[in-house]
Design a protein around this motif. Sequence first.
Motif, PDB file in Angstrom:
ATOM      1  N   VAL A 175       0.848  -1.196   0.000  1.00  4.91           N
ATOM      2  CA  VAL A 175       0.000   0.000   0.000  1.00  4.91           C
ATOM      3  C   VAL A 175       0.883   1.245   0.000  1.00  4.91           C
ATOM      4  N   ASP A 176       0.644   2.142  -0.937  1.00  3.86           N
ATOM      5  CA  ASP A 176       1.396   3.394  -1.010  1.00  3.86           C
ATOM      6  C   ASP A 176       0.863   4.360   0.047  1.00  3.86           C
ATOM      7  N   PRO A 177       1.663   4.703   1.078  1.00  3.39           N
ATOM      8  CA  PRO A 177       1.180   5.603   2.134  1.00  3.39           C
ATOM      9  C   PRO A 177       0.690   6.949   1.603  1.00  3.39           C
ATOM     10  N   LYS A 178       1.260   7.412   0.483  1.00  4.66           N
ATOM     11  CA  LYS A 178       0.851   8.704  -0.069  1.00  4.66           C
ATOM     12  C   LYS A 178      -0.579   8.676  -0.608  1.00  4.66           C
ATOM     13  N   SER A 179      -1.071   7.487  -0.893  1.00  8.83           N
ATOM     14  CA  SER A 179      -2.420   7.357  -1.437  1.00  8.83           C
ATOM     15  C   SER A 179      -3.477   7.173  -0.353  1.00  8.83           C
ATOM     16  N   VAL A 180      -3.039   7.079   0.909  1.00  9.11           N
ATOM     17  CA  VAL A 180      -3.964   6.813   2.008  1.00  9.11           C
ATOM     18  C   VAL A 180      -4.792   8.054   2.321  1.00  9.11           C
ATOM     19  N   GLU A 181      -6.110   7.925   2.247  1.00 11.75           N
ATOM     20  CA  GLU A 181      -7.007   9.028   2.589  1.00 11.75           C
ATOM     21  C   GLU A 181      -7.535   8.901   4.008  1.00 11.75           C
ATOM     22  N   HIS A 182      -7.779   7.674   4.435  1.00 11.14           N
ATOM     23  CA  HIS A 182      -8.265   7.420   5.788  1.00 11.14           C
ATOM     24  C   HIS A 182      -7.429   6.302   6.396  1.00 11.14           C
ATOM     25  N   GLY A 183      -6.878   6.560   7.568  1.00 11.44           N
ATOM     26  CA  GLY A 183      -6.039   5.572   8.218  1.00 11.44           C
ATOM     27  C   GLY A 183      -6.001   5.769   9.715  1.00 11.44           C
ATOM     28  N   THR A 184      -4.901   5.347  10.323  1.00 10.71           N
ATOM     29  CA  THR A 184      -4.763   5.413  11.772  1.00 10.71           C
ATOM     30  C   THR A 184      -4.920   6.833  12.296  1.00 10.71           C
ATOM     31  N   TYR A 185      -4.326   7.785  11.598  1.00  6.53           N
ATOM     32  CA  TYR A 185      -4.414   9.188  12.031  1.00  6.53           C
ATOM     33  C   TYR A 185      -5.862   9.657  12.109  1.00  6.53           C
ATOM     34  N   GLN A 186      -6.630   9.411  11.069  1.00  6.17           N
ATOM     35  CA  GLN A 186      -8.023   9.855  11.047  1.00  6.17           C
ATOM     36  C   GLN A 186      -8.858   9.156  12.126  1.00  6.17           C
ATOM     37  N   CYS A 187      -8.520   7.907  12.430  1.00  3.04           N
ATOM     38  CA  CYS A 187      -9.245   7.176  13.474  1.00  3.04           C
ATOM     39  C   CYS A 187      -8.958   7.742  14.864  1.00  3.04           C
ATOM     40  N   LEU A 188      -7.702   8.137  15.095  1.00  4.77           N
ATOM     41  CA  LEU A 188      -7.317   8.641  16.416  1.00  4.77           C
ATOM     42  C   LEU A 188      -7.710  10.094  16.625  1.00  4.77           C
ATOM     43  N   VAL A 189      -7.579  10.897  15.584  1.00  4.46           N
ATOM     44  CA  VAL A 189      -7.773  12.351  15.721  1.00  4.46           C
ATOM     45  C   VAL A 189      -9.096  12.825  15.135  1.00  4.46           C
ATOM     46  N   GLY A 190      -9.486  12.247  14.023  1.00  3.67           N
ATOM     47  CA  GLY A 190     -10.664  12.752  13.324  1.00  3.67           C
ATOM     48  C   GLY A 190     -11.960  12.037  13.618  1.00  3.67           C
ATOM     49  N   GLY A 191     -11.901  10.960  14.394  1.00  2.00           N
ATOM     50  CA  GLY A 191     -13.115  10.233  14.735  1.00  2.00           C
ATOM     51  C   GLY A 191     -13.634   9.329  13.636  1.00  2.00           C
ATOM     52  N   THR A 192     -12.810   9.050  12.615  1.00  2.00           N
ATOM     53  CA  THR A 192     -13.212   8.140  11.539  1.00  2.00           C
ATOM     54  C   THR A 192     -13.386   6.724  12.080  1.00  2.00           C
ATOM     55  N   GLU A 193     -14.443   6.051  11.658  1.00  2.00           N
ATOM     56  CA  GLU A 193     -14.623   4.656  12.050  1.00  2.00           C
ATOM     57  C   GLU A 193     -13.545   3.806  11.407  1.00  2.00           C
ATOM     58  N   ALA A 194     -12.863   2.997  12.222  1.00  2.00           N
ATOM     59  CA  ALA A 194     -11.762   2.180  11.711  1.00  2.00           C
ATOM     60  C   ALA A 194     -12.230   1.245  10.599  1.00  2.00           C
ATOM     61  N   LYS A 195     -13.448   0.765  10.710  1.00  2.00           N
ATOM     62  CA  LYS A 195     -13.967  -0.193   9.721  1.00  2.00           C
ATOM     63  C   LYS A 195     -13.961   0.400   8.320  1.00  2.00           C
ATOM     64  N   THR A 196     -14.185   1.718   8.214  1.00  2.00           N
ATOM     65  CA  THR A 196     -14.254   2.352   6.894  1.00  2.00           C
ATOM     66  C   THR A 196     -12.873   2.621   6.311  1.00  2.00           C
ATOM     67  N   ALA A 197     -11.815   2.508   7.136  1.00  2.59           N
ATOM     68  CA  ALA A 197     -10.455   2.808   6.675  1.00  2.59           C
ATOM     69  C   ALA A 197      -9.653   1.556   6.344  1.00  2.59           C
TER      70      ALA A 197
END
Length: 284
Positions: A51-73
């Motif tokens: 997986v190219d990290p530059k292409s990641v839109e939702h990941g660990t950061y968004q789950c910890l800081v942005g409240g994104t559901e981990a299941k969607t990332a």
Amino acid sequence: MGKIIAIANQKGGVGKTTTAINLGASLGALEYKTLLVDADPQANSSSGVGVDPKSVEHGTYQCLVGGTEAKTAILETGNPNLWLLPSHIDLVGAEIELIGEPEREQRMREALEPLRDEFDFILIDCSPSLGLITLNALTAADSVIIPVQCEYFALEGLGKLLNTVKIVQGGLNDRLSIEGILLTMYDTRLRLSNQVVEEVRIHFREMVFDTLIHRNTRLGEAPSHGETIVMHDASCKGAINYLNLAREILQKNDLTKLSNSEKFIDSDADLSTADSGDTAASLN
């Protein structure tokens, strides 16, 4: 209900990411549904499974800081039964952004708890530090694997990490246990490697895994192809080491019933001519 295992050591270059990627792939190959959580801003676990990290839109950061559901990332990998919650360089700023937040140590637990029923194992690849993100991982985990390099300074900092584990057990996560100390970069030709193995086993006894991870050329090559060792060369010594580790963890958790003769494959056997240079390279 799945088991969450953090893979942590504040020392760099001891094989944390190599262990996270290849243990996850090995558990998957043994038909256990596994999620790999990349909790390192360097995102080496993400790139290591293609997986190219530059292409990641939702990941660990968004789950910890942005409240994104981990299941969607969560992303699929090319490995059977292995999924990825990817990382991104943005994660480096998470500790600063969370510093003033209430219950900041609980963010990863809150993100991963809903996934327990979806996976047999959730492996967290921690960064080489004892900062807030690693603290989050230890708070979320049921146990921790500590990779230790078979070299002179093997025990340096190990006491500090074990003390951190005790602090987490006392205040944030009383169920946290030591899954095991994993000896990596073992070179059968070096007296020092054997001395380190002996010393660690004398000091920590049953806490040390029986499985040793040998120095192995293929283990070093695989990430450059965006592949786990199981996909890159399933017959090499490194692949067999990690499959043995997966079997040992399964037996420790009463998830498989293998006879003694089936427990481990002899990783010291002459597996292939392509593996003859294994001891000349190290884990990444």
